[in-house]
Scaffold this motif. Sequence first.
Motif, PDB file in Angstrom:
ATOM      1  N   SER A 270       0.873  -1.170   0.000  1.00  0.00           N
ATOM      2  CA  SER A 270       0.000   0.000   0.000  1.00  0.00           C
ATOM      3  C   SER A 270       0.907   1.215   0.000  1.00  0.00           C
ATOM      4  N   PRO A 271       0.364   2.422   0.000  1.00  0.00           N
ATOM      5  CA  PRO A 271       1.245   3.598   0.058  1.00  0.00           C
ATOM      6  C   PRO A 271       2.100   3.663   1.314  1.00  0.00           C
ATOM      7  N   ARG A 272       1.835   2.816   2.321  1.00  0.00           N
ATOM      8  CA  ARG A 272       2.553   2.876   3.590  1.00  0.00           C
ATOM      9  C   ARG A 272       3.602   1.780   3.749  1.00  0.00           C
ATOM     10  N   GLY A 273       3.644   0.805   2.849  1.00  0.00           N
ATOM     11  CA  GLY A 273       4.632  -0.255   3.004  1.00  0.00           C
ATOM     12  C   GLY A 273       4.205  -1.521   2.317  1.00  0.00           C
ATOM     13  N   ALA A 274       4.866  -2.624   2.655  1.00  0.00           N
ATOM     14  CA  ALA A 274       4.584  -3.901   2.010  1.00  0.00           C
ATOM     15  C   ALA A 274       4.788  -5.029   3.000  1.00  0.00           C
ATOM     16  N   VAL A 275       4.059  -6.135   2.769  1.00  0.00           N
ATOM     17  CA  VAL A 275       4.258  -7.376   3.516  1.00  0.00           C
ATOM     18  C   VAL A 275       4.440  -8.496   2.508  1.00  0.00           C
ATOM     19  N   VAL A 276       5.035  -9.593   2.941  1.00  0.00           N
ATOM     20  CA  VAL A 276       5.212 -10.773   2.097  1.00  0.00           C
ATOM     21  C   VAL A 276       4.495 -11.932   2.768  1.00  0.00           C
ATOM     22  N   VAL A 277       3.545 -12.523   2.050  1.00  0.00           N
ATOM     23  CA  VAL A 277       2.696 -13.576   2.616  1.00  0.00           C
ATOM     24  C   VAL A 277       2.469 -14.654   1.566  1.00  0.00           C
ATOM     25  N   ARG A 278       1.885 -15.763   1.972  1.00  0.00           N
ATOM     26  CA  ARG A 278       1.616 -16.884   1.084  1.00  0.00           C
ATOM     27  C   ARG A 278       0.305 -16.656   0.337  1.00  0.00           C
ATOM     28  N   ALA A 279       0.231 -17.046  -0.911  1.00  0.00           N
ATOM     29  CA  ALA A 279      -0.997 -16.880  -1.701  1.00  0.00           C
ATOM     30  C   ALA A 279      -1.972 -18.007  -1.419  1.00  0.00           C
ATOM     31  N   LEU A 280      -3.206 -17.639  -1.103  1.00  0.00           N
ATOM     32  CA  LEU A 280      -4.304 -18.585  -0.993  1.00  0.00           C
ATOM     33  C   LEU A 280      -5.312 -18.184  -2.060  1.00  0.00           C
ATOM     34  N   VAL A 281      -5.274 -18.886  -3.171  1.00  0.00           N
ATOM     35  CA  VAL A 281      -6.113 -18.546  -4.321  1.00  0.00           C
ATOM     36  C   VAL A 281      -7.502 -19.139  -4.102  1.00  0.00           C
ATOM     37  N   THR A 282      -8.513 -18.279  -4.036  1.00  0.00           N
ATOM     38  CA  THR A 282      -9.846 -18.731  -3.658  1.00  0.00           C
ATOM     39  C   THR A 282     -10.905 -17.771  -4.170  1.00  0.00           C
ATOM     40  N   ASP A 283     -12.074 -18.302  -4.450  1.00  0.00           N
ATOM     41  CA  ASP A 283     -13.182 -17.435  -4.834  1.00  0.00           C
ATOM     42  C   ASP A 283     -13.983 -16.945  -3.634  1.00  0.00           C
ATOM     43  N   ARG A 284     -13.449 -17.157  -2.432  1.00  0.00           N
ATOM     44  CA  ARG A 284     -14.114 -16.609  -1.247  1.00  0.00           C
ATOM     45  C   ARG A 284     -14.082 -15.083  -1.250  1.00  0.00           C
ATOM     46  N   VAL A 285     -13.076 -14.520  -1.933  1.00  0.00           N
ATOM     47  CA  VAL A 285     -13.051 -13.069  -2.111  1.00  0.00           C
ATOM     48  C   VAL A 285     -13.423 -12.749  -3.548  1.00  0.00           C
ATOM     49  N   ASP A 286     -13.986 -11.575  -3.775  1.00  0.00           N
ATOM     50  CA  ASP A 286     -14.339 -11.133  -5.112  1.00  0.00           C
ATOM     51  C   ASP A 286     -13.095 -10.677  -5.866  1.00  0.00           C
ATOM     52  N   GLU A 287     -13.256 -10.541  -7.159  1.00  0.00           N
ATOM     53  CA  GLU A 287     -12.196  -9.927  -7.947  1.00  0.00           C
ATOM     54  C   GLU A 287     -11.933  -8.525  -7.407  1.00  0.00           C
ATOM     55  N   GLY A 288     -10.669  -8.166  -7.347  1.00  0.00           N
ATOM     56  CA  GLY A 288     -10.309  -6.843  -6.862  1.00  0.00           C
ATOM     57  C   GLY A 288     -10.241  -6.725  -5.357  1.00  0.00           C
ATOM     58  N   ALA A 289     -10.469  -7.824  -4.646  1.00  0.00           N
ATOM     59  CA  ALA A 289     -10.452  -7.810  -3.181  1.00  0.00           C
ATOM     60  C   ALA A 289      -9.357  -8.736  -2.656  1.00  0.00           C
ATOM     61  N   LEU A 290      -8.779  -8.370  -1.524  1.00  0.00           N
ATOM     62  CA  LEU A 290      -7.769  -9.174  -0.842  1.00  0.00           C
ATOM     63  C   LEU A 290      -8.152  -9.293   0.627  1.00  0.00           C
ATOM     64  N   PHE A 291      -7.783 -10.409   1.237  1.00  0.00           N
ATOM     65  CA  PHE A 291      -7.940 -10.566   2.676  1.00  0.00           C
ATOM     66  C   PHE A 291      -6.629 -11.073   3.248  1.00  0.00           C
ATOM     67  N   VAL A 292      -6.116 -10.369   4.288  1.00  0.00           N
ATOM     68  CA  VAL A 292      -4.897 -10.778   4.976  1.00  0.00           C
ATOM     69  C   VAL A 292      -5.191 -10.791   6.478  1.00  0.00           C
ATOM     70  N   PRO A 293      -4.902 -11.874   7.187  1.00  0.00           N
ATOM     71  CA  PRO A 293      -5.147 -11.900   8.641  1.00  0.00           C
ATOM     72  C   PRO A 293      -4.172 -11.004   9.386  1.00  0.00           C
ATOM     73  N   MET A 294      -4.603 -10.589  10.597  1.00  0.00           N
ATOM     74  CA  MET A 294      -3.858  -9.584  11.347  1.00  0.00           C
ATOM     75  C   MET A 294      -2.956 -10.154  12.435  1.00  0.00           C
ATOM     76  N   HIS A 295      -2.788 -11.465  12.518  1.00  0.00           N
ATOM     77  CA  HIS A 295      -2.156 -12.063  13.690  1.00  0.00           C
ATOM     78  C   HIS A 295      -0.632 -12.063  13.691  1.00  0.00           C
ATOM     79  N   TRP A 296       0.003 -12.058  12.520  1.00  0.00           N
ATOM     80  CA  TRP A 296       1.453 -12.282  12.475  1.00  0.00           C
ATOM     81  C   TRP A 296       2.218 -11.001  12.775  1.00  0.00           C
ATOM     82  N   THR A 297       3.304 -11.161  13.514  1.00  0.00           N
ATOM     83  CA  THR A 297       4.112 -10.035  13.969  1.00  0.00           C
ATOM     84  C   THR A 297       5.572 -10.287  13.631  1.00  0.00           C
ATOM     85  N   ASP A 298       6.426  -9.365  14.037  1.00  0.00           N
ATOM     86  CA  ASP A 298       7.865  -9.568  13.816  1.00  0.00           C
ATOM     87  C   ASP A 298       8.424 -10.681  14.689  1.00  0.00           C
TER      88      ASP A 298
END
Length: 892
Positions: A640-668
């Motif tokens: 985003s304009p504030r930074g970047a994260v690196v995560v594993r891709a879970l390819v699924t139709d649970r989200v619509d086109e143009g939408a992303l979901f990332v869980p909030m639990h992981w930390t440094d």
Amino acid sequence: MATVPAAANAVATTCAYCGVGCGVLATAHRDGTVSIAGDPTHPSNFGRLCSKGSALGETVGLEDRLLHPEIGGRRVSWDAALDAVADAFGRTVAEHGPDSVALYVSGQLLTEDYYVANKLMKGFIGTANIDTNSRLCMASSVAGHRRAFGTDTVPGTYEDLEAADLLVLVGSNMAWCHPVIFQRIAAAKAARPEVRIVVVDPRATATTVAADLHLKLKPDTDVALFTGLLKHLADAALTDTGYVEAHTEGWHAALANVAGWTVDRVAEETGLAPSDVAAFFAMVAATERTVTVYSQGVNQSACGTDKVNAIINTHLLTGRIGRVGTGPFSITGQPNAMGGREVGGLANMLACHMDIEDAAHRRIVKSFWNAPVIADKAGLKAVELFDAVHDGRIKALWVMATNPADSLPDAGRVEEALKRVPFLAVSDVVAATDTLRHAHVKLPAAGWGEKDGTVTNSERRISRQRAFLPLPGEARPDWQIVADVAQRMGFGEAFAWSGPHEVFDEYARLSGAQNDDSRDFDISGLAGKGEAAYADMAPVQWPVRAGGAPATRFFAKGGFYTPSRRGRFVVTVPQTPAAKPRRFPFTLNTGRVRDHWHTMTRTGRSQRLSAHMGEPFVEIHPSDAAAHGIGAADLVAVSSPRGAVVVRALVTDRVDEGALFVPMHWTDQTSANARVDRLVEAKVDPVSGQPALKFSVARVERFEAGVFGYAVSTRPIRTGELAYWAKARVAGGTAMEFADADTADARALAEELLGTKDLVGVIDAAAGAARFAAIADGRLTGAVFLARQPVAVSRSFVSGLLGEPVPGVSVVLAGRPGADQPDPGPTICSCFRVGANQIVAAAGCGARTVADIGERLQAGTNCGSCRNEIARILLSVGEKTDEAARQLAPTG
């Protein structure tokens, strides 16, 4: 359903997780283990527990605990640490005024802790700069309640959810986030199949698969949906005129505001099919007993308060409030979010639901406390509080039981603020968090199972948390730590309690001060009972007025707490979400996964809770993944304009086109770069101050890596400069997925990760693969698997070998069990540790339904949050039974 039988010496306490407030029976054993069972007598759960609650006994160990006070990283005495905090706060107030200091607290605190902290700040230091992480999850509900009802009142009870004929679940993945309540609803629907469930959510979830109708609307268009519903109800002559005229105000303006909101216009604004909108409106119109349940998808929005009031408006219009099976129902996120709201833990409230803006309320509180001052204006809400820390207005900050470096929006800027503040004290139970690492003073707090107090759940039910473990090291309860600091600041007499029972008694007496039903919150009937009665206190819903019986529901016959004693319709204006910039074409949504909680300082200790989802991930639609060259299990940079994260891709139709979901639990502490709230804009609701954690702009690209790996070890795994890694607990040690640029020396990398040169292994240079094992005294102490693609090994098998006698080096390096030891596969049911391959095998042996799987493997028979995943597996292997299909597709 209890996971283990309760022992005769079991202690009745309350779960440490969500706002359901489940009763727990905990038994501490001589060997240090703790057994957990659901309390069958507790009216919130009647013995049921979810996967997280069932695993509470696995989270109470002393590994990684903060056990002694520290200053500047050095162990010190409690006197030195408390003096340092008191001196820093006192000196800062003397030099810069009371608004130069702040507390940031948590829904993980007990009510008594919250009360003492609130009393210190607002009544003795004289500032309202005390806010809570509940601002991130429930503030819009509070604001909506106060606008409509005059006070922060949840009108109904859990029984209403079971008695309703129509349940509308808005922005709530209840099956994963409040699974015990979801199972109560599921049981009610099984008993009365005519009950209908509608889920309003932009994302397909474990909850939507059980819905009769899933309204997959565009993000942040809920106000448009309920604006149209209000018009439809009025046009259908469903206004309860008697109720509206006798008990409400503002309804003419509210109805004038909805003119023109036809089904077609609602469909256009929300992206829904007109037929689905019409079907929803017809369901609500035809169903007197309707309950609308909402959670973070409503609250965590820049228009969250308007969403809440748009929902409440529909219930006021129809008079469907306060009666059995009716009403709006806000279900809270944390175990004591409600308790914090009751004691004034939010920066814009006073204790016992009194208003900081109300001079009469300020006089009541100041007089009762015999306080030298009283805060006379709202303090800084969470996001603006950390803005003030960042720009230097806040010069001394005390954080308790929360981790704002990870959980607040624009978390990178929040961490900068924590680095800049001249004085930072942090009270916590763990020795390492992304917030604690910046503390000047670290204060070891008592954890769940070690402290006594009360919590309040989503239906206003106060329950006891009781200690069943001794205080470890030098840990102390939070209320005591705050009281000790207050005494050192010169406020000793007002903070001289001997135990939490005295704190609770004072709080209960304050709730009744000059009340006479002028305020909804009143537990004065619980005052004066003494330590023994406090110890034995049974779960009870407020209000409990002195001399009166507990009440269960509010507002069926009016009796609101506005100045006119009428409920208020609130004019809400649907907002059109802003267009996304070309460089950031995706909408990023954040939230929870099934088995983890907040930033994993508790659930991360349980290896079975980490088994379901052990890595940070992004849900991305197949067409978007294809367009960006992203395959299943690839690594993805989400920015985003504030930074970047690196995560594993879970390819699924649970989200619509143009939408992303990332869980909030992981930390440094648990990953290389997955603090997703770094990406979230610090945009807040203008009324509640709650941040819009579910709507940010983002982009994605495939993260190129030359080597992928999986490592396990009985000792801590070193991460070095790896570009990607994610750690999780496993039986016997730690597991880590990782990736990096191509390495020319596989052995050197393995030696670095495991911290030993004593390795056996094989290297296939042509294939770009290598496998190594560390063995000591005939037992496996570590293993590393490397490949050019995500490595193909059985994670459960390899991790299960840790610390065990080695069956043979070749077996370890193969990374898979032999034919005589089937691989259970990825964990599906955490409660009973059942893997996907076991479910497939059971299906091949005649198990055709989810119930069949439960009978054979127990999977899905406890909290039930894995049942839809079981159903998907049955479908995938060809068992397309009615039972499986019913749990995967809407039936209405």
